[in-house]
Design an enzyme around this catalytic site. Structure first.
Site, PDB file in Angstrom:
ATOM      1  N   ASN A   1     -32.645  46.784  21.405  1.00  0.00           N
ATOM      2  CA  ASN A   1     -31.474  47.609  21.305  1.00  0.00           C
ATOM      3  C   ASN A   1     -30.390  47.141  20.288  1.00  0.00           C
ATOM      4  OD1 ASN A   1     -32.361  48.152  23.654  1.00  0.00           O
ATOM      5  ND2 ASN A   1     -30.704  47.206  25.388  1.00  0.00           N
ATOM      6  N   GLY A   2     -29.375  48.034  19.881  1.00  0.00           N
ATOM      7  CA  GLY A   2     -28.419  47.872  18.778  1.00  0.00           C
ATOM      8  C   GLY A   2     -28.723  48.491  17.545  1.00  0.00           C
TER       9      GLY A   2
ATOM     10  N   TRP B   1     -31.827  55.233  23.546  1.00  0.00           N
ATOM     11  CA  TRP B   1     -30.729  56.382  22.958  1.00  0.00           C
ATOM     12  C   TRP B   1     -30.788  56.422  21.968  1.00  0.00           C
ATOM     13  CZ3 TRP B   1     -25.019  56.531  21.336  1.00  0.00           C
ATOM     14  CH2 TRP B   1     -24.901  57.526  21.781  1.00  0.00           C
TER      15      TRP B   1
ATOM     16  N   HIS C   1       4.958  72.748  23.027  1.00  0.00           N
ATOM     17  CA  HIS C   1       4.864  72.398  21.429  1.00  0.00           C
ATOM     18  C   HIS C   1       4.387  72.328  20.579  1.00  0.00           C
ATOM     19  CE1 HIS C   1       9.189  70.013  21.485  1.00  0.00           C
ATOM     20  NE2 HIS C   1       8.278  69.448  22.811  1.00  0.00           N
TER      21      HIS C   1
ATOM     22  N   GLU D   1     -16.733  65.104  31.543  1.00  0.00           N
ATOM     23  CA  GLU D   1     -17.622  64.401  30.299  1.00  0.00           C
ATOM     24  C   GLU D   1     -18.693  64.723  32.066  1.00  0.00           C
ATOM     25  OE1 GLU D   1     -17.705  59.925  31.105  1.00  0.00           O
ATOM     26  OE2 GLU D   1     -16.785  60.505  33.132  1.00  0.00           O
TER      27      GLU D   1
ATOM     28  N   CYS E   1     -29.660  51.770  25.141  1.00  0.00           N
ATOM     29  CA  CYS E   1     -30.971  52.091  25.333  1.00  0.00           C
ATOM     30  C   CYS E   1     -30.829  50.871  26.254  1.00  0.00           C
ATOM     31  CB  CYS E   1     -31.843  51.680  23.800  1.00  0.00           C
ATOM     32  SG  CYS E   1     -30.894  51.793  22.241  1.00  0.00           S
TER      33      CYS E   1
ATOM     34  N   GLU F   1      -7.361  61.132  32.521  1.00  0.00           N
ATOM     35  CA  GLU F   1      -9.146  60.579  34.070  1.00  0.00           C
ATOM     36  C   GLU F   1      -9.667  61.546  33.921  1.00  0.00           C
ATOM     37  OE1 GLU F   1     -11.087  58.156  33.267  1.00  0.00           O
ATOM     38  OE2 GLU F   1     -11.882  57.917  35.107  1.00  0.00           O
TER      39      GLU F   1
ATOM     40  N   ARG G   1     -27.804  54.107  32.114  1.00  0.00           N
ATOM     41  CA  ARG G   1     -27.444  54.000  31.051  1.00  0.00           C
ATOM     42  C   ARG G   1     -27.564  55.752  29.824  1.00  0.00           C
ATOM     43  NH1 ARG G   1     -27.581  47.645  30.103  1.00  0.00           N
ATOM     44  NH2 ARG G   1     -27.618  48.385  27.566  1.00  0.00           N
TER      45      ARG G   1
ATOM     46  N   LYS H   1     -23.906  54.479  29.626  1.00  0.00           N
ATOM     47  CA  LYS H   1     -22.942  54.047  30.541  1.00  0.00           C
ATOM     48  C   LYS H   1     -22.237  52.944  29.967  1.00  0.00           C
ATOM     49  CE  LYS H   1     -21.332  52.614  34.213  1.00  0.00           C
ATOM     50  NZ  LYS H   1     -19.699  53.385  34.707  1.00  0.00           N
TER      51      LYS H   1
ATOM     52  N   LYS I   1     -13.637  63.071  33.436  1.00  0.00           N
ATOM     53  CA  LYS I   1     -14.041  63.057  34.319  1.00  0.00           C
ATOM     54  C   LYS I   1     -14.659  64.196  34.400  1.00  0.00           C
ATOM     55  CE  LYS I   1     -15.127  60.316  34.620  1.00  0.00           C
ATOM     56  NZ  LYS I   1     -14.405  58.381  34.763  1.00  0.00           N
TER      57      LYS I   1
HETATM   58  C1  F6R Z   1     -16.125  57.334  31.484  1.00  0.00           C
HETATM   59  C2  F6R Z   1     -16.275  55.907  31.342  1.00  0.00           C
HETATM   60  C3  F6R Z   1     -15.693  55.363  29.797  1.00  0.00           C
HETATM   61  C4  F6R Z   1     -15.670  54.471  29.955  1.00  0.00           C
HETATM   62  C5  F6R Z   1     -16.654  53.373  28.773  1.00  0.00           C
HETATM   63  C6  F6R Z   1     -15.791  52.007  28.446  1.00  0.00           C
HETATM   64  O1  F6R Z   1     -16.215  57.555  32.686  1.00  0.00           O
HETATM   65  O2  F6R Z   1     -17.107  55.314  31.383  1.00  0.00           O
HETATM   66  O3  F6R Z   1     -15.182  56.431  29.040  1.00  0.00           O
HETATM   67  O4  F6R Z   1     -14.819  53.806  30.411  1.00  0.00           O
HETATM   68  O5  F6R Z   1     -17.139  54.064  27.755  1.00  0.00           O
HETATM   69  O6  F6R Z   1     -16.609  51.164  29.357  1.00  0.00           O
HETATM   70  P1  F6R Z   1     -16.001  49.996  29.593  1.00  0.00           P
HETATM   71  O7  F6R Z   1     -15.399  50.041  30.520  1.00  0.00           O
HETATM   72  O8  F6R Z   1     -17.932  49.190  29.905  1.00  0.00           O
HETATM   73  O9  F6R Z   1     -15.722  49.293  28.045  1.00  0.00           O
END
Ligand code: F6R
Length: 608
Positions: A101-102, A75, A504, A488, A2, A481, A27, A603, A485
């Site tokens: 938020n929260g 959100w 395995h 997501e 949010c 990673e 976000r 985000k 990428k």
């Molecule tokens: C993926 C991504 C997330 C963040 C994760 C941690 O592209 O961005 O997996 O890496 O939510 O977020 P931070 O780094 O802000 O603690």
């Protein structure tokens, strides 16, 4: 997650609040709303869906005239995304409006109590209890009512509140969910994140846990949750407006991928003093570094992936046992913190709820905590014993790219420094590492100058149902990673495997045409990964391989080979990831998806 934006001043509030919310769109959200005091009443508009729906509904804010307003992008956590569940939430008399938020964890109990007293709820949210509780405790003094409510709620909150009785005021409060207050001449702002304010000001106050703020035409005041007046100094945010704009790129993600050379330079070079790595500001003495018996890296998502690379590099160079743990696991697993151990918390936002909780847990157990963080002044940065800032600049796209790259660089610098201090590498090796580090930004630049091949290759994956990534060692860390990428932002199911693990279990999934992306840059274990590639090829897989120009022979085995320039083997992840980021980007683009704002994602994950 949010977003909150609020404004009070001598300009129309609604357009400013809507603009602030639009800067927080990245976000992730599923509904939006706004409340403005129009001189007589608090008027509200809310709508499920994109902010553009709310903008249309309010004629870009013009339909809600007034100089004081709060807004929210939601959100959904409690209650589906709908007009009713969107914030703000108001009390029955429409005299108090709340954005939040929260999560209010004890909201069921509170709601039941309020309903018994006759309060009627119009949403399924946890937030609505706050509007009714404020009504219950309000006796003319908003701060007093807010204190009483906050003493009774459990959970996390960043709050923006308006009281009709105090029309030229915004009230704000926070616990475990970020909130900042900005000021620019007559204008005062609240926001859950810096980009919402950058258009107007870079002078901000970071609210601490359990603080309350009042913003009026005349003043900004801060109070503790017990009503004590606090004195607080503003800070200047270094980021500029253009850093939070697309600057001609089609998407923030693409822009941020292309910003990686600069982000890496900004993270690496300030740490180099001649031939030395300068980490003095971290406050770790050489004696403490020598005594380190264990390092635990704790993070979530991509930051955790950076930590997986961090483990390989730190163990290899500094010969310290390292474990990398998911923050959501660490915080609930009764971890062992030895006296000479170091916990490294990695986070772009510095606000991730699980990472913050893990940090607090580690500190409570007596561990020293070093944070690798991108957002200056964020909760993790403020609560850690010391901070290694990655200077990636604001990262807007939900999928992290440049911040991840800078986290890798931070680990390289830490590992090289620790190794030299501990005598596990000699001066010559340290020089070699530094020279490779200095070249990294230019090598990334070089990779970015040939995106066409990746855009073309992406077509092979547009109709894929699943993709397997594999690699060994650092190539495995990068595969994790690369896979995240892709999944997501393209919604294609994808998993990364340590190549040696395939036989395995997972190899049973290989059949004619199964897409496999193999990362095989490490010379030391190249023959092993090559065998694994042959194994999946034999079972019909279609393999795209990433390797260095030293392994041209791979073209005879894989269906397609992408060549990545060479650097020190420990730093190869910084180069291979660039191709995987671009591949994910082009697959998402080719599938017509919202690259920067993938569905269901946020985000900054400020709730558990
Ligand atoms: C993926 C991504 C997330 C963040 C994760 C941690 O592209 O961005 O997996 O890496 O939510 O977020 P931070 O780094 O802000 O603690």
């Amino acid at each position: 997650m949010c977003g909150i934006a609020g404004y009070i001043g001598n300009q129309q509030a609604a357009p400013i609040v809507l603009d602030g919310l639009s800067r927080l769109e990245y976000r992730g959200y599923d509904s939006a709303g706004i409340a403005v005091f129009d001189g007589e009443r608090i008027r509200m508009a809310k709508a499920a869906g994109r902010l553009s729906v709310l903008e249309k509904l309010t004629d870009s804010g013009r339909a809600l005239p007034g100089f004081c307003g709060i807004g929210h992008t939601r959100w959904a956590t409690h209650g589906c995304p709908s007009d009713e569940n969107a914030h703000p939430h108001m009390n029955q008399e429409n005299t108090i409006a709340v954005v939040h938020n929260g999560i209010i964890e004890n909201y069921r109990k509170l709601r039941a109590k309020l309903e018994k007293k006759g309060y009627v709820f119009s949403s399924e949210t946890d937030t609505e209890v706050l509007a009714h509780m404020l009504t219950e405790y309000y006796r003319g003094d908003p701060v007093e009512a807010i204190e009483k409510v906050l003493h009774r709620v459990e959970g996390s909150y960043a709050l923006g509140i308006m009281f009709l009785d105090h029309p030229h005021h915004i009230y704000a409060a926070r616990r475990d969910s970020p909130l900042i207050v900005g000021v620019c001449g007559e204008g005062k702002f609240i926001a859950s994140d810096v980009p919402a304010l950058l258009e107007h000001t870079r002078t901000v106050y970071y609210m601490e846990n359990e603080e309350i703020a009042t913003l009026s035409d005349e003043h900004i005041r801060f109070y503790s949750i017990d009503g004590e007046l606090l004195s607080k100094e503003p800070v200047t945010v270094e980021w500029d407006v253009s850093a939070a704009q697309k600057d001609g790129y089609a998407h923030f993600m693409l822009k941020e991928i292309y910003e990686q050379p600069k982000a890496l330079r900004d993270t690496i070079f300030p740490r180099l003093k001649g031939d030395r790595i300068d980490l003095e500001d971290l406050g770790l003495s050489e004696e403490e570094i020598r005594r380190l018996s264990r390092i635990t890296i704790v993070a979530c998502g991509s930051a955790w992936h950076a930590g997986v690379t961090g483990k390989y590099v730190l163990e290899e160079l500094a010969r310290i046992p390292v474990e990398t743990d998911l923050a959501s696991e660490y915080r609930y697993r009764n971890p062992i913190c030895e006296p000479d151990s170091l916990v490294i918390v990695v986070s772009q936002s510095g606000e991730t709820a699980d990472s913050l909780a893990a940090l607090r847990d580690a500190k409570a157990r007596g561990s020293r905590v070093l944070a690798i963080v991108n957002v200056v002044g964020s909760s993790i940065a403020r609560e850690a014993d010391s901070v290694f800032y990655t200077n990636a600049g604001p990262e807007i796209s939900v999928a992290t790219t440049k911040a991840y790259s800078c986290q890798l660089a931070a680990f390289y610098l830490l590992a090289a420094k620790f190794a030299l201090v501990r005598g596990t590498i000699d001066e010559a090796r340290a020089k070699e590492l530094l020279s490779s580090l200095k070249k990294l930004p230019d090598q990334v630049q070089e990779l970015l100058s040939a995106p066409d091949e990746l855009s073309f290759l992406a077509n092979r994956y547009l109709a894929a149902d699943h993709v397997f990534f594999m690699g060994r060692g650092i190539d495995y860390a990068v595969s994790l990673e690369g896979s995240l990428k892709l999944k997501e932002i393209s919604y294609i199911h994808s998993e990364a495997y340590a190549a040696g693990e395939l036989k395995h279990g997972t190899i049973s999934l290989m059949e004619e045409g199964t897409p496999v992306i193999a990362v095989a840059t490490s010379d030391r274990i190249y023959p092993k990964t090559l065998s694994n590639i042959v194994e999946v090829k034999t079972r019909g897989a279609s393999v795209l391989a990433l390797t260095t120009p030293d392994h041209r022979d791979l073209s005879q085995v894989a269906d397609h080979v992408l060549f990545v320039p060479k650097t020190d083997p420990l730093f190869m992840g910084s180069l291979s990831i660039v191709s995987l980021q671009l591949l994910a980007y082009y697959v998402s683009l080719g599938r017509g998806l919202d690259v920067d704002k993938p569905r269901n994602l946020a985000k900054s994950v400020t709730v558990e």
